[in-house]
Design an enzyme around this catalytic site. Structure first.
Site, PDB file in Angstrom:
ATOM      1  N   SER A  15      -1.977 -18.671   1.495  1.00  0.00           N
ATOM      2  CA  SER A  15      -2.484 -17.351   1.089  1.00  0.00           C
ATOM      3  C   SER A  15      -3.490 -17.500  -0.048  1.00  0.00           C
ATOM      4  O   SER A  15      -3.148 -17.991  -1.130  1.00  0.00           O
ATOM      5  CB  SER A  15      -1.334 -16.456   0.612  1.00  0.00           C
ATOM      6  OG  SER A  15      -1.877 -15.316  -0.047  1.00  0.00           O
ATOM      7  N   HIS A  40      -4.441 -17.118   5.116  1.00  0.00           N
ATOM      8  CA  HIS A  40      -3.854 -15.770   5.005  1.00  0.00           C
ATOM      9  C   HIS A  40      -4.556 -15.016   3.885  1.00  0.00           C
ATOM     10  O   HIS A  40      -4.655 -15.512   2.756  1.00  0.00           O
ATOM     11  CB  HIS A  40      -2.358 -15.899   4.699  1.00  0.00           C
ATOM     12  CG  HIS A  40      -1.613 -14.606   4.711  1.00  0.00           C
ATOM     13  ND1 HIS A  40      -1.196 -13.989   5.855  1.00  0.00           N
ATOM     14  CD2 HIS A  40      -1.207 -13.824   3.678  1.00  0.00           C
ATOM     15  CE1 HIS A  40      -0.549 -12.877   5.542  1.00  0.00           C
ATOM     16  NE2 HIS A  40      -0.539 -12.746   4.235  1.00  0.00           N
ATOM     17  N   ASP A  42      -4.638 -11.681   1.699  1.00  0.00           N
ATOM     18  CA  ASP A  42      -3.827 -10.515   1.289  1.00  0.00           C
ATOM     19  C   ASP A  42      -4.701  -9.423   0.695  1.00  0.00           C
ATOM     20  O   ASP A  42      -5.119  -9.504  -0.452  1.00  0.00           O
ATOM     21  CB  ASP A  42      -2.801 -10.966   0.241  1.00  0.00           C
ATOM     22  CG  ASP A  42      -1.634 -11.675   0.890  1.00  0.00           C
ATOM     23  OD1 ASP A  42      -1.282 -12.779   0.446  1.00  0.00           O
ATOM     24  OD2 ASP A  42      -1.069 -11.116   1.855  1.00  0.00           O
ATOM     25  N   MET A  44      -5.184  -5.791  -0.779  1.00  0.00           N
ATOM     26  CA  MET A  44      -4.338  -4.797  -1.451  1.00  0.00           C
ATOM     27  C   MET A  44      -5.215  -3.687  -2.024  1.00  0.00           C
ATOM     28  O   MET A  44      -6.241  -3.963  -2.647  1.00  0.00           O
ATOM     29  CB  MET A  44      -3.571  -5.466  -2.600  1.00  0.00           C
ATOM     30  CG  MET A  44      -2.705  -6.618  -2.140  1.00  0.00           C
ATOM     31  SD  MET A  44      -1.907  -7.399  -3.561  1.00  0.00           S
ATOM     32  CE  MET A  44      -1.102  -8.748  -2.726  1.00  0.00           C
ATOM     33  N   HIS A  73      -3.972  -9.649   6.124  1.00  0.00           N
ATOM     34  CA  HIS A  73      -2.767  -8.828   5.916  1.00  0.00           C
ATOM     35  C   HIS A  73      -3.172  -7.597   5.120  1.00  0.00           C
ATOM     36  O   HIS A  73      -3.445  -7.698   3.918  1.00  0.00           O
ATOM     37  CB  HIS A  73      -1.752  -9.689   5.152  1.00  0.00           C
ATOM     38  CG  HIS A  73      -0.495  -8.979   4.770  1.00  0.00           C
ATOM     39  ND1 HIS A  73       0.390  -9.516   3.856  1.00  0.00           N
ATOM     40  CD2 HIS A  73       0.040  -7.804   5.143  1.00  0.00           C
ATOM     41  CE1 HIS A  73       1.416  -8.691   3.703  1.00  0.00           C
ATOM     42  NE2 HIS A  73       1.219  -7.642   4.473  1.00  0.00           N
ATOM     43  N   MET A  75      -2.422  -4.676   3.154  1.00  0.00           N
ATOM     44  CA  MET A  75      -1.423  -3.926   2.393  1.00  0.00           C
ATOM     45  C   MET A  75      -2.143  -2.716   1.801  1.00  0.00           C
ATOM     46  O   MET A  75      -2.380  -2.618   0.591  1.00  0.00           O
ATOM     47  CB  MET A  75      -0.822  -4.809   1.289  1.00  0.00           C
ATOM     48  CG  MET A  75       0.115  -5.864   1.838  1.00  0.00           C
ATOM     49  SD  MET A  75       0.551  -7.129   0.646  1.00  0.00           S
ATOM     50  CE  MET A  75      -0.788  -8.265   0.946  1.00  0.00           C
ATOM     51  N   MET A 144       8.140  -9.219   5.747  1.00  0.00           N
ATOM     52  CA  MET A 144       7.882  -9.548   4.339  1.00  0.00           C
ATOM     53  C   MET A 144       9.174 -10.061   3.726  1.00  0.00           C
ATOM     54  O   MET A 144      10.233  -9.440   3.891  1.00  0.00           O
ATOM     55  CB  MET A 144       7.425  -8.295   3.588  1.00  0.00           C
ATOM     56  CG  MET A 144       6.018  -7.825   3.900  1.00  0.00           C
ATOM     57  SD  MET A 144       4.732  -9.019   3.520  1.00  0.00           S
ATOM     58  CE  MET A 144       4.939  -9.235   1.764  1.00  0.00           C
ATOM     59  N   GLY A 149       2.812  -7.145  -2.956  1.00  0.00           N
ATOM     60  CA  GLY A 149       1.986  -6.783  -4.117  1.00  0.00           C
ATOM     61  C   GLY A 149       1.644  -7.970  -4.986  1.00  0.00           C
ATOM     62  O   GLY A 149       0.569  -8.035  -5.565  1.00  0.00           O
ATOM     63  N   GLY A 152       4.211 -15.369  -6.048  1.00  0.00           N
ATOM     64  CA  GLY A 152       5.115 -15.987  -7.022  1.00  0.00           C
ATOM     65  C   GLY A 152       6.468 -15.325  -7.171  1.00  0.00           C
ATOM     66  O   GLY A 152       7.161 -15.545  -8.164  1.00  0.00           O
ATOM     67  N   ASP A 182       6.313 -14.008   4.717  1.00  0.00           N
ATOM     68  CA  ASP A 182       5.292 -13.994   3.669  1.00  0.00           C
ATOM     69  C   ASP A 182       5.935 -13.613   2.342  1.00  0.00           C
ATOM     70  O   ASP A 182       6.434 -12.505   2.190  1.00  0.00           O
ATOM     71  CB  ASP A 182       4.221 -12.956   4.058  1.00  0.00           C
ATOM     72  CG  ASP A 182       3.129 -12.812   3.021  1.00  0.00           C
ATOM     73  OD1 ASP A 182       2.276 -11.939   3.203  1.00  0.00           O
ATOM     74  OD2 ASP A 182       3.134 -13.572   2.018  1.00  0.00           O
ATOM     75  N   GLY A 204       1.659 -18.965  -0.656  1.00  0.00           N
ATOM     76  CA  GLY A 204       0.592 -18.864  -1.654  1.00  0.00           C
ATOM     77  C   GLY A 204       0.824 -19.945  -2.690  1.00  0.00           C
ATOM     78  O   GLY A 204       0.243 -21.033  -2.654  1.00  0.00           O
TER      79      GLY A 204
HETATM   80  C1  DX5 Z   1       2.747 -10.375  -1.413  1.00  0.00           C
HETATM   81  C2  DX5 Z   1       1.774 -11.435  -0.954  1.00  0.00           C
HETATM   82  C3  DX5 Z   1       2.386 -12.785  -1.292  1.00  0.00           C
HETATM   83  C4  DX5 Z   1       1.473 -13.939  -1.040  1.00  0.00           C
HETATM   84  C5  DX5 Z   1       2.217 -15.252  -1.107  1.00  0.00           C
HETATM   85  O1  DX5 Z   1       2.181  -9.148  -1.280  1.00  0.00           O
HETATM   86  O2  DX5 Z   1       1.601 -11.300   0.445  1.00  0.00           O
HETATM   87  O3  DX5 Z   1       3.553 -12.905  -0.536  1.00  0.00           O
HETATM   88  O4  DX5 Z   1       0.992 -13.827   0.259  1.00  0.00           O
HETATM   89  O5  DX5 Z   1       2.998 -15.278  -2.212  1.00  0.00           O
HETATM   90  P1  DX5 Z   1       3.801 -16.600  -2.683  1.00  0.00           P
HETATM   91  O6  DX5 Z   1       3.046 -17.117  -3.878  1.00  0.00           O
HETATM   92  O7  DX5 Z   1       5.180 -16.117  -2.975  1.00  0.00           O
HETATM   93  O8  DX5 Z   1       3.783 -17.602  -1.540  1.00  0.00           O
HETATM   94 ZN    ZN Z   2       0.462 -11.453   2.920  1.00  0.00          ZN
END
Ligand code: DX5
Ligand code: ZN
Length: 222
Positions: A15, A40, A42, A44, A73, A75, A144, A149, A152, A182, A204
């Site tokens: 990600s 990936h 993300d 937002m 993705h 969001m 999810m 959002g 980490g 994810d 990520g």
């Molecule tokens: C949440 C994001 C995270 C990101 C990956 O909205 O979609 O899940 O992709 O996050 P981590 O760092 O937890 O792999």
């Molecule tokens: Zn995602």
């Protein structure tokens, strides 16, 4: 571009949210060199989730500079309103949230009509019955494993029944949609997710945060 239409193939999707954005081009090249299968992205909007990341122009910058598979993705509250711009930006798979404010079936139909993979995502607190009516119209279900959002966060084990329920129905109906997880996906939680039926692993922090990204991708693949 490869089709990626085998839901038994393990797909690792770093990600970009967790990449070092001050060196974005090198980070994307690093991810591609690492043996990862998808990137990936993300997106937002600050309404559907309590964070803002990037939009269609950012996606277009990546898709026009690297020939890869882009798993976008959304969001965002109104994926129907922005759909054409993300299709034009070069998304290979477009995942929309069942909880967002749109006609889900119509959005999924429009994505497929554009020849793009149609993904449906559900938040951890959403009841599985909300996505069930659409499972026959998708190429991917995103379960999810964190509250969307932020990267980490800690993997939420209580989301695993969503994977097993979806796998059961997919088997019974002879469908072939991917099962994606994810959030909080590392070597150990990736194994748990795979054991419950996930084949697309978004990572990520575990991927971009790793000094040796190729080793991290291999570990996630199991
Ligand atoms: C949440 C994001 C995270 C990101 C990956 O909205 O979609 O899940 O992709 O996050 P981590 O760092 O937890 O792999
Ligand atoms: Zn995602």
């Amino acid at each position: 571009m490869r089709k990626f239409d085998d839901p038994n193939e393990i797909i690792v999707a770093p990600s970009v949210l967790a990449a070092d954005w001050s060196r974005l081009a090198e980070e994307v090249a690093r991810a591609i060199r690492s043996g990862a299968d998808w990137l990936h992205l993300d997106v937002m909007d600050g309404h559907f989730v309590d964070n803002i990341s990037f939009g269609p122009q950012f996606v277009q910058t990546l898709t026009t500079t690297n020939d890869f598979f882009y798993d976008v993705h959304l969001m965002i509250e109104r994926p129907d309103h922005y759909l054409d711009r993300f299709i034009k930006a070069g998304a290979d798979n477009l995942t929309v949230h069942v909880e967002a404010d749109h006609d889900v079936a119509e959005t999924l139909r429009r994505i497929r009509a554009a020849g793009v993979g149609a993904g449906l995502a559900m938040r951890p607190e959403t009841d599985f019955s909300r996505v069930e009516p659409y499972l026959g119209q998708i190429d991917l279900l995103l379960v999810m494993t964190v509250v969307p959002g932020f990267g980490g966060q800690k993997f939420m084990m209580e989301t695993m029944p969503n994977l097993t329920a979806a796998r059961k129905i997919r088997q019974a109906r002879g469908w072939r949609f991917h099962l994606e997880v994810d959030g909080g996906v590392y070597e150990d939680t990736a194994r748990t997710a795979r054991d419950h039926g996930a084949n697309v692993l978004v990572a990520g922090t575990a991927a971009f945060g790793a000094r040796d990204m190729a080793a991290a991708v291999r570990a996630l693949r199991g």
